[in-house]
Write an enzyme that holds these catalytic residues in place. Structure first.
Site, PDB file in Angstrom:
ATOM      1  CB  CYS A 208      47.331  29.719  30.871  1.00  0.00           C
ATOM      2  SG  CYS A 208      48.697  28.573  30.613  1.00  0.00           S
ATOM      3  CB  CYS A 211      46.195  26.005  27.694  1.00  0.00           C
ATOM      4  SG  CYS A 211      45.814  26.429  29.417  1.00  0.00           S
ATOM      5  CB  CYS A 230      47.712  26.956  33.980  1.00  0.00           C
ATOM      6  SG  CYS A 230      46.390  26.472  32.833  1.00  0.00           S
ATOM      7  CB  CYS A 233      48.482  23.471  30.205  1.00  0.00           C
ATOM      8  SG  CYS A 233      49.131  25.103  30.655  1.00  0.00           S
ATOM      9  CG  ASP A 358      40.508  56.502  26.998  1.00  0.00           C
ATOM     10  OD1 ASP A 358      39.664  57.089  27.698  1.00  0.00           O
ATOM     11  OD2 ASP A 358      40.356  55.343  26.570  1.00  0.00           O
TER      12      ASP A 358
END
Length: 451
Positions: A208, A211, A230, A233, A358
């Protein structure tokens, strides 16, 4: 236009004409020379254009192509960079290649822009809109973590506070409430608001923004995209302005879906490509096109450079699909499951700068979920064929079905020898370019100018 800019334009257009007429090329060098001669040249070239910037990790090229086709239903003069040459030199070349436009005509530029180049492009021109597709882990050596990529994009967006943001509302990472720009959101409809889901354990971007707790979902389309919320919050997905309300049929080569009660089809497979179509639909509607015009644009069967490009290989259907990161790879692998018939599979892996040096990202690919019983043969190739060959071995691909060809000519020769009527080749960017060149040299692909 200053004298220096005029000279830069002459230099660039002369170089473009030589490369275009003689070598059938010209996607970046003319722009590179002109920009080096005068860094202000792009500002001068783009002065009379309404510029739409398309950026994000996956889907930029197809979204740009579909958006251009949509807008061509109403506007006559649209500039774009169709080959995906999306850094400053390629974009400068696209302007240099543009034919003369009548003075009073509406001029639009729909530009695919590399995430790390958004700020540079926005310093050189003033965009009227941004299309933000998604952000996934990609080429860690170039972009770093996903929040570093986000900040690279936002550095450019903040230079254009007046520009409209057309944002994938299903991507929680695009929490742009602090920006003053007008915002339009697109995404997929969620039918079950009581559902409480989590993304897969190895998916990035599921914290989130408020938060830092794990985000939950009422619905997940793929990876970290969906109807997020979320519970800690109250942070949640914004209201969508345009939304896919259903997926009606998927095959590896077509997608049928409904946007705001309108049934649409694109000639390319995969849920991830429906997002690209939805983004193009959003731009079209925001620029006052109607649904009938957008449907006509989507019905065009023109293929996009290296993106599910279908080629006749001695009577066999060869489909080249670009792969470059775990999320995109997994969506491609999932799309192949929709093919009801047997096929051969090639994978050409390179690790050059444009691919990302990579190759560890292939270990996040869901190779174990492939329908091996429907795959007649797997041929691995490219400069890092050992890596991808070993990945198939670990996925328990039957050894008698697995072969490798280190040389790309031999790789192509073995593809030609396959008895399967359908062949899919997954390839990283430079491997795709190398394979296309060999197919072009042999006459399987009609030569086109890279402009």
């Amino acid at each position: 236009m200053s004298l220096k800019s005029r000279l830069a334009v002459i230099l660039g257009r002369t170089t473009y004409k030589i490369l275009h007429d003689i070598f059938h090329r010209g996607s970046s060098l003319p722009g590179k020379l002109a920009y080096q001669f005068d860094p202000q040249v792009l500002k001068e070239l783009s002065r009379d254009y309404q510029v739409i910037i398309v950026t994000g990790t996956n889907g930029k090229t197809l979204t740009t192509s579909l958006t251009t086709k949509v807008l061509q239903q109403k506007y006559d003069h649209i500039l774009t960079n169709p080959t995906g040459s999306n850094m400053v030199q390629g974009i400068t070349s696209a302007f240099l290649a543009q034919k003369k436009v009548p003075k009073k005509a509406t001029r639009l530029a729909v530009l695919e822009v590399d995430e790390a180049n958004v700020e540079t492009i926005c310093q050189a021109m003033t965009p009227s809109a941004f299309v933000l597709t998604n952000i996934f882990r990609d080429q860690m050596d170039r972009y770093g973590e996903i929040y570093t990529t986000l900040n690279k994009i936002l550095a450019g967006v903040k230079l254009a506070p007046q520009a409209k943001l057309m944002v994938n509302g299903d991507a929680a990472i695009f929490d742009l409430q602090d920006l003053p720009n007008p915002k339009v959101y697109y995404g997929f409809q969620s039918d079950d608001q009581d559902a409480d889901l989590r993304a897969n354990f190895n998916v990035d971007g599921v914290l989130c923004p408020n938060c830092q707790n794990i985000i939950h979902y009422h619905m997940i389309t793929y990876a970290n995209l969906g109807d997020y919320f979320c519970p800690h919050c109250g942070f949640k997905r914004p209201n969508l302005d345009y939304q896919v309300t259903s997926i009606n049929k998927l095959t590896p080569s077509t997608s049928q879906f409904t946007i705001d009660q309108n049934d649409l089809t694109i000639n390319i497979g995969g849920t991830y490509n429906i997002y690209n179509a939805l983004a193009a639909y959003t731009v079209g509607r925001e620029l006052s096109l109607n649904t009938a015009q957008i449907m006509r644009a989507f019905a065009q069967n023109e293929q996009v450079f290296g993106r599910q490009e279908v080629i006749d290989l001695d009577g066999k259907q060869l489909t080249i699909i670009l792969v470059k990161n775990p999320v995109g790879l997994n969506e491609v692998l999932a799309t192949l499951k929709h093919d009801s018939k047997n096929y051969a599979l090639g994978f050409a892996l390179n690790a050059n700068y444009a691919d990302g040096i990579d190759t560890s990202w292939i270990w996040d690919g869901d190779f174990e979920h492939l329908p091996f019983q429907k795959i007649d043969r797997v041929i691995t190739g490219g400069e890092r064929w050992q890596d991808i060959n070993f990945r198939f071995k670990v996925a328990e691909m039957p050894p008698d079905k697995l072969s490798h060809q280190a040389d790309l000519d031999d790789f192509l020769a073995e593809l030609q020898q396959q008895s399967s009527p359908k062949i899919y080749v997954l390839a990283t960017y430079t491997a795709m370019l190398q394979l296309r060149k060999k197919l072009t040299d042999k006459g399987y692909i009609k030569q086109k100018t890279l402009a």
